[in-house]
Design an enzyme around this catalytic site. Structure first.
Site, PDB file in Angstrom:
ATOM      1  N   HIS A  99       0.847  -1.204   0.000  1.00  0.00           N
ATOM      2  CA  HIS A  99       0.000   0.000   0.000  1.00  0.00           C
ATOM      3  C   HIS A  99       0.879   1.250   0.000  1.00  0.00           C
ATOM      4  O   HIS A  99       1.912   1.306   0.677  1.00  0.00           O
ATOM      5  CB  HIS A  99      -0.934   0.017   1.207  1.00  0.00           C
ATOM      6  N   GLU A 153      -0.188  -1.360  14.571  1.00  0.00           N
ATOM      7  CA  GLU A 153      -1.113  -0.386  14.003  1.00  0.00           C
ATOM      8  C   GLU A 153      -2.344  -0.314  14.898  1.00  0.00           C
ATOM      9  O   GLU A 153      -2.683  -1.276  15.583  1.00  0.00           O
ATOM     10  CB  GLU A 153      -1.509  -0.804  12.571  1.00  0.00           C
TER      11      GLU A 153
END
Lengths: 353, 609
Positions: free
Chosen positions: B70, B203
């Site tokens: 990403h 995260e």
């Protein structure tokens, strides 16, 4: 392409449910309190370890309708605030004049009521404010209703006690005709309240004016339903209030409070007997006064028209081997019900297809 | 004191431009090098001046690790390596290496050719950057240099995404990148072993969220698509070529097959074949289900989904089209959208985040009229739906990962700047460890403890073992000597062995204490018998030795001096704890008995008087 069990669920659910949302909490909850439109509170009810007390923002999908809902896309709960408590939470009440950002938390087998504050804007931790010492018998879960400036607390015994929600000082008491185990309290209007005995089904309606001596009983009604455990709900509290009572034998009775001693309906629903661990729960729809919902019999939640005894909807989305704990109609979206189960599931679904 | 330092240059209390500088055991590592899709100026890149104000980064960074393809995790990589300057190794998984350059090139084209930007990396620079890449396999320990090693774990999320453990000496850190703790249709769930790192950098995109189940989202998606095509409408689903597109294709394929639907589904060409090619090439990175059925049938060769030709957009009747790119900011998806937008029967479903300024973002904010080039206006009458299918761990998933790897500290990154005191409290309460949430540019220092493994002489161990089996839950005190040997090795030996090796005379230190006891010369045997009885009852030992005049346990010697009515207790330095314990016990019991006897005698005398 082979279709497996999870895909089978997809197809079968499309033929059963309109809207459906399924969440997993870390601990199961026995209470779902609607704080404001779009904000709810839940609390873990495990008897060991720490439980989470959560103040959640409902997903956009559950707050919005039409185009706004489509554009929103948000289907998740957001944790606005949380706290860890060493007790199993049994029930949460909110509101009260001067206590708008306070949760009143009743813990399992505890007589006192804990006050937790949602007010601190600088932190996402719910802070414990105070404890309301009720003086009720220890070892029994306190049932409490917050109405205006009053907290009505009862558990097992010959009376319920009235407290001022701000000073937490006792301001009155209600003597029952005989000792009961309160299944909760409901306000019919500013002065009239109702309760039902959890073990005998005795229904009591009283007028509670603080400071004028013993509140006067308006109605004292023995249950016509057979059973050892009872739950109740009040239908259309303000207009023509009725009390609906369900027993663990599956008998549903509806009384018109203004015409005491005359049950409007008494019907055997033919339900299988609940397990000892099940929580018997009966709720009424605020949008459709003829509809009530029942859980505690098996893993399903049933929606009935009590006037015609017709089963309108059956929600069987919770796991069969989990025990249903609680359900409640969502006040801000018609036909929407929230339900919880002992495996930590919290579901929101449309009570109609 | 050894320490680990972490500075987020991006993704500190923010989502986008993930870039974390880690200093561990004297080594500097850059974790991810992403760009922020919300900015068009230099703010889209991490601020590398934290590393050095000018000049290349090579001498300051030992290696770069990229978690997945990403762009918010790898989008700034060519800029960092070729424009700022870095010539060291860049570690990533095979699929990430294969797919990264495609997305980087795609993004470069849009930025430079469509938007006209000049200060941007070129195609050649992307290629030069990728030449520095070293690929890693899952669970393979890769030695970066003599001191540092890294290991990749499966992260789910997208094809090739990995979590990385970085170890230098005894210090270790796990960096998760983006991960998903629940399996997808085409990818498995993240997994890590109980590696007990000093720090877990995780995260926290959905850390304060309780997510609706995946099956309810899928259900909602299928219902909406079906209801639209049932009425003859067209459904446009703008997607990026790789990622959620494959997930939705598998879902629709399954649904179409089961419902026996004949409405055509298309996927735009260009990136389609490459995407399917990569999923087939890296089949070992996909879910169990896909791997299991691959020999019978390749789930990425769809029966109901066909390549799209742009002329099909004008065909009458219902259809579903997956078209790139995902935010309707250019390309085929935008062309199709412009044709279909004016019809109320049609639908566009946006399955992911849309950056500000894109058509996707505008229509999600309710825009009903859009202006294009040459002042061409388009009415937006089709149904606009937003559905999030992004695969990140929620609060429960983060707690699961912490439980799996058992770190000593936790750091939250890649989450919006929301208050997370409650999550930190939960982590501290549940696991008894600290939890940090730094902002960009904020340095967090974690002190680590080092254990030095030292060999121990077998003789010494056996001797200590003979004094009783140790309780594994309680520390046992050993008295030994740490000996540095001629060949620079070291070991723990008994004092006797050390003295012998050193050729020294052994000196023994003994402690002796005594207390008065009520006895005469004929009571000696009785007293010793009483001593023996007390020791047997109060000490768990079978090593007692007795003689006419003494009782001994290990080096502790108990002797009665009848002439002075004293009990002597003597012990060596090694048995300090045992000796003190025995002395106090005997003094308490025997002196106490003596005092009681004296009091009884006094009472008796008073009565007699």
């Amino acid at each position: 392409m082979a279709v497996d069990d999870s895909d089978e669920w997809l197809f079968s659910s499309m033929n059963k449910y309109e809207d459906l949302y399924q969440y997993e909490l870390i601990q199961p909850t026995r209470t779902i309190a609607f704080v404001t439109p779009g904000e709810i509170a839940v609390g873990g009810c495990l008897s060991t370890g720490f439980n989470e007390l959560l103040f959640l923002s409902a997903p956009g999908h559950l707050r919005l309708t039409g185009d706004e809902q489509d554009l929103c896309g948000e289907r998740d709960f957001f944790v606005i605030k949380g706290a860890l408590t060493p007790h199993g939470v049994d029930h949460i009440e909110t509101g009260g004049v001067g206590r708008e950002r306070t949760l009143f938390v009743m813990n399992e087998a505890m007589a006192d009521v804990e006050l937790w504050s949602l007010a601190n804007e600088d932190s996402d931790v719910i802070e414990k404010l105070d404890t309301m010492k009720t003086g009720l018998p220890e070892g029994h879960t306190c049932r409490c209703l917050i109405h205006d400036k009053l907290a009505i607390c009862g558990s097992t015994g010959p009376q319920a006690l009235l407290f001022d929600v701000n000073s937490l000082v006792q301001v009155g008491s209600i003597e029952w005709p005989r000792p009961i185990t309160c299944a909760g309290f409901v306000a019919l209007d500013g002065e009239t309240f109702a309760t039902v005995c959890q073990s005998s089904g005795l229904q009591i309606v009283w007028d509670a004016r603080v400071g004028t001596g013993s509140p006067s009983l308006v109605l004292e009604q023995e249950s016509t339903s057979k059973g050892d455990r009872f739950a109740f709900a009040v239908i259309t509290p303000k207009e023509q209030p009725k009390i609906a009572v369900i027993s663990d034998k599956g008998q549903l009775t509806v009384f018109d409070i203004r015409q005491s001693k005359a049950a409007l309906e008494c019907v055997d629903l033919g339900l299988s007997e609940p397990t000892k661990e099940s929580n018997l729960c009966l709720q009424s729809s605020s949008h459709k006064p003829n509809q009530v919902s029942i859980s505690g019999f098996g893993h399903c939640v049933l929606v009935l028209d009590w006037s015609t005894q017709q089963q309108l909807f059956k929600y069987d989305g919770h796991e069969e081997d989990a025990t249903p704990l609680y359900h409640q109609w969502y006040p801000w979206k018609e036909d929407m019900i929230f339900s919880s189960s002992s495996d930590g599931s919290l579901h929101a679904w449309h009570a109609h297809f | 004191m050894p320490e680990i330092r972490v500075v987020p240059l991006g993704a500190g209390q923010d989502v986008g431009r993930s870039c974390i500088l880690l200093t561990i055991g004297g080594k500097n590592i850059m974790l991810d090098c992403g760009m922020h899709m919300g900015f068009n100026d230099e703010r889209r890149f991490p601020d590398f001046s934290y590393v050095t104000k000018e000049g290349p980064l090579t001498e300051y960074i030992d290696c770069v690790i990229i978690s997945h393809f990403h762009l918010d995790h790898c989008g700034a990589l060519p800029y960092m390596s070729e424009l700022v300057g870095y010539d060291g190794p860049i570690y990533m998984t095979q699929p990430t290496k294969a797919i990264c350059p495609i997305l980087l090139e795609d993004y470069r084209k849009i930025t430079v050719e469509k938007k006209g930007e000049t200060n941007f990396f070129t195609s050649e620079q992307i290629k030069l950057c990728m030449k520095k890449v070293v690929t890693v396999n899952l669970h393979q320990v890769v030695r970066v240099d003599d001191e540092m090693e890294i290991k990749a774990y499966y992260a789910g999320h997208v094809l090739g995404a990995a979590m990385f453990q970085i170890r230098v000496g005894q210090d270790s850190v796990v960096y998760t990148g983006d991960y998903n703790m629940t399996p997808d249709r085409h990818l498995g769930a993240a997994w890590i072993d109980q590696c007990r790192p000093d720090l877990l950098i995780t995260e926290s995109t959905y850390a304060t969220t309780i997510r609706d189940s995946k099956r309810c989202r899928e259900r909602d998606f299928l219902k909406k698509v079906h209801s639209c095509v049932e009425k003859g409408g067209k459904v446009l689903i703008p997607v990026f070529a790789l990622g959620r597109a494959q997930e939705l294709c598998i879902l629709l394929e399954m649904y179409w097959e089961r419902m026996n639907l004949k409405v055509p589904i298309y996927f735009t060409l260009g990136l389609t074949e490459k995407a399917n090619h990569y999923y087939q090439l890296f089949i070992t990175w996909t879910s169990q289900n896909i791997k299991k059925t691959f020999t019978d049938r390749n789930m990425f060769e769809f029966k109901h989904i066909k390549p799209f030709d742009k002329s099909y957009a004008d065909n009458p009747g219902a259809m579903v089209v997956f078209a790139t790119p995902g935010m309707l900011h250019a390309g085929q998806s935008l062309q199709i959208f412009r044709k279909w937008a004016p019809s109320e029967n049609n639908m566009v479903i946006l399955p992911g985040y849309c950056v500000t300024g894109t058509i996707g973002h505008k229509i999600l904010n309710g825009a009903k009229k859009l202006e294009f080039e040459n002042k061409q206006m388009v009415d937006v009458k089709l149904s606009v739906q937003y559905m999030s299918f992004s695969a990140h761990a929620d609060a429960k998933g983060i707690m699961q990962l912490i439980s799996q790897c058992q770190p000593k500290n936790v750091m939250l990154v890649h989450g919006e700047d929301e208050k997370m005191d409650f999550l930190k409290q939960k982590v501290q309460k549940e696991f008894g460890i600290e939890c940090y949430k730094p902002a960009n540019g904020e340095t967090i220092i974690i002190r680590t403890e080092h254990n030095v493994p030292v060999p121990i002489s077998r003789t010494f161990l056996k001797r200590e073992e003979s004094s009783g089996l140790p309780d594994p839950k309680r520390p046992k005190l050993f008295h030994g000597v740490l000996l540095m040997t001629r060949n620079n090795g070291w070991k723990v030996v008994s004092p006797e062995e050390a003295v012998r090796e050193a050729g020294l005379n052994e000196h023994v230190i003994r402690f002796t204490s005594s207390f008065n006891i009520d006895c005469d010369s004929s009571d000696g045997a009785k007293v010793l018998a009483r001593v023996q009885d007390l020791l047997e009852k109060n000490l768990e030992t079978s090593e007692m030795q007795t003689s006419d005049e003494t009782v001994s346990i290990n080096s502790v010697l108990i002797q009665l001096d009848s002439s002075r009515s004293e009990l002597l207790v003597s012990w060596s330095f090694q048995d300090e704890a045992l000796g003190s314990c025995i002395f106090n016990l005997l003094k308490q019991k025997l002196s106490g008995e003596r005092a009681e006897r004296a009091e009884r005698n006094q009472r008796s005398e008073r009565r007699d008087r």
